[in-house]
Write a protein that holds these residues in place. Structure first.
Motif, PDB file in Angstrom:
ATOM      1  N   PHE A 149       0.870  -1.176   0.000  1.00 49.66           N
ATOM      2  CA  PHE A 149       0.000   0.000   0.000  1.00 49.66           C
ATOM      3  C   PHE A 149       0.907   1.225   0.000  1.00 49.66           C
ATOM      4  O   PHE A 149       2.105   1.142   0.296  1.00 49.66           O
ATOM      5  N   GLU A 150       0.326   2.371  -0.330  1.00 51.54           N
ATOM      6  CA  GLU A 150       1.124   3.588  -0.473  1.00 51.54           C
ATOM      7  C   GLU A 150       0.633   4.687   0.460  1.00 51.54           C
ATOM      8  O   GLU A 150      -0.571   4.813   0.724  1.00 51.54           O
ATOM      9  N   LEU A 151       1.582   5.477   0.947  1.00 53.67           N
ATOM     10  CA  LEU A 151       1.321   6.710   1.668  1.00 53.67           C
ATOM     11  C   LEU A 151       1.840   7.846   0.796  1.00 53.67           C
ATOM     12  O   LEU A 151       3.020   7.882   0.462  1.00 53.67           O
ATOM     13  N   GLU A 152       0.964   8.749   0.387  1.00 51.44           N
ATOM     14  CA  GLU A 152       1.343   9.792  -0.569  1.00 51.44           C
ATOM     15  C   GLU A 152       2.321  10.798   0.010  1.00 51.44           C
ATOM     16  O   GLU A 152       3.109  11.395  -0.726  1.00 51.44           O
ATOM     17  N   GLN A 153       2.275  11.005   1.328  1.00 51.54           N
ATOM     18  CA  GLN A 153       3.174  11.947   1.980  1.00 51.54           C
ATOM     19  C   GLN A 153       3.764  11.296   3.216  1.00 51.54           C
ATOM     20  O   GLN A 153       3.028  10.887   4.115  1.00 51.54           O
ATOM     21  N   GLU A 154       5.065  11.212   3.263  1.00 50.31           N
ATOM     22  CA  GLU A 154       5.746  10.719   4.449  1.00 50.31           C
ATOM     23  C   GLU A 154       7.179  11.248   4.482  1.00 50.31           C
ATOM     24  O   GLU A 154       7.692  11.769   3.493  1.00 50.31           O
ATOM     25  N   GLU A 155       7.786  11.123   5.645  1.00 51.52           N
ATOM     26  CA  GLU A 155       9.206  11.398   5.811  1.00 51.52           C
ATOM     27  C   GLU A 155       9.986  10.156   5.405  1.00 51.52           C
ATOM     28  O   GLU A 155       9.574   9.032   5.715  1.00 51.52           O
ATOM     29  N   MET A 156      11.105  10.348   4.707  1.00 49.20           N
ATOM     30  CA  MET A 156      11.917   9.212   4.281  1.00 49.20           C
ATOM     31  C   MET A 156      12.844   8.753   5.405  1.00 49.20           C
ATOM     32  O   MET A 156      13.500   9.569   6.042  1.00 49.20           O
ATOM     33  N   TYR A 157      12.860   7.448   5.640  1.00 46.17           N
ATOM     34  CA  TYR A 157      13.901   6.802   6.435  1.00 46.17           C
ATOM     35  C   TYR A 157      14.637   5.852   5.494  1.00 46.17           C
ATOM     36  O   TYR A 157      13.989   5.113   4.734  1.00 46.17           O
TER      37      TYR A 157
END
Length: 246
Positions: A149-157
């Motif tokens: 599934f996808e999250l359109e906005q997140e912080e990258m780790y």
């Protein structure tokens, strides 16, 4: 540990960003802990919350003894958590309390203490798509999920993530910048089960997303599940007594 009893869940949150930053308050007006509580309530858990600025950070001995699974979200105030409380939480995990470590709590005192490593990683704060791939679909934490599934906005780790090799790797993240990350990791410490789950930056509405809440609910059931036999320590029976039982 559980039998047929409803899991007793404590959601711990620093609750600092929501009170200090308007952009966070806009997303989580009552705090991340209350958003999680609202999302998880339909799953039938017995839920309480605790925050950093409460006496004993809301994690008294009575609260922890009445907790089957502890959720932990922290970010900017890791160093303010009292070491005595960290030791208290660690002892309860070793005794069998489940622990779910969320997003930037990878750098919390309790997670670093249980992992024995720096738990450091790469990060980039940007409006960036995250795709979470389920790489262990038979695991209970992955129950009811699609293959990704996808999250359109997140912080990258990004890797390298300085943690011990997970006992089970349930999901892996990919980001638009090309990075990948071990984003769903399980561990056992003593009698306690631990799940680290990556998503959840405070300026994005991640904890309102159904797949995210479903994963956390699954992880609560997994980490609260019945344990095996409790280990026995200390001085064993004299050999003569054992022989006499034959």
């Amino acid at each position: 540990m559980m039998g047929n009893r409803t899991p007793r869940v404590t959601i711990w949150n620093e609750y600092r960003h929501e009170r200090a930053k308007p952009e966070v308050a806009k997303v989580y007006p009552e705090g991340i802990h209350q958003a999680l509580r609202s999302g998880l309530t339909p799953y039938g858990f017995d839920i309480r919350t605790a925050t950093l600025d409460e006496p004993e950070h809301g994690l008294t001995e009575n609260v922890l003894n009445d907790t089957d699974v502890l959720l932990w979200w922290g970010h900017g105030a890791h160093d303010e958590v009292d070491d005595r409380i960290v030791d208290r939480v660690r002892e309860r995990v070793l005794q069998g309390m489940g622990l779910i470590v969320l997003h930037s709590a990878h750098y919390s005192k309790i997670f670093k203490k249980l992992m024995g490593t720096s738990c450091a990683l790469k990060w980039r704060e940007a409006d960036e798509k995250e795709r979470l791939w389920i790489v262990k679909p038979a695991h209970p934490i992955a129950a009811g999920l699609p293959e990704y599934f996808e999250l359109e906005q997140e912080e990258m780790y990004g890797e390298f993530f300085d943690i011990p090799d997970p006992e089970e790797l349930v999901m892996v993240s990919w980001f638009e910048g090309g990075e990948v990350f071990r984003s769903g990791c399980t561990y056992t410490r003593g009698q306690g089960k631990i799940f680290y789950f990556r998503p959840g930056h405070e300026t994005y509405p991640t904890y309102y997303r159904e797949p995210v809440v479903r994963i956390i609910a699954n992880a609560i059931h997994w980490s609260a599940a019945e344990r095996g036999a409790a280990p026995q320590f200390g001085n064993a029976k004299p050999l003569e007594a054992i022989r006499g039982q034959g």
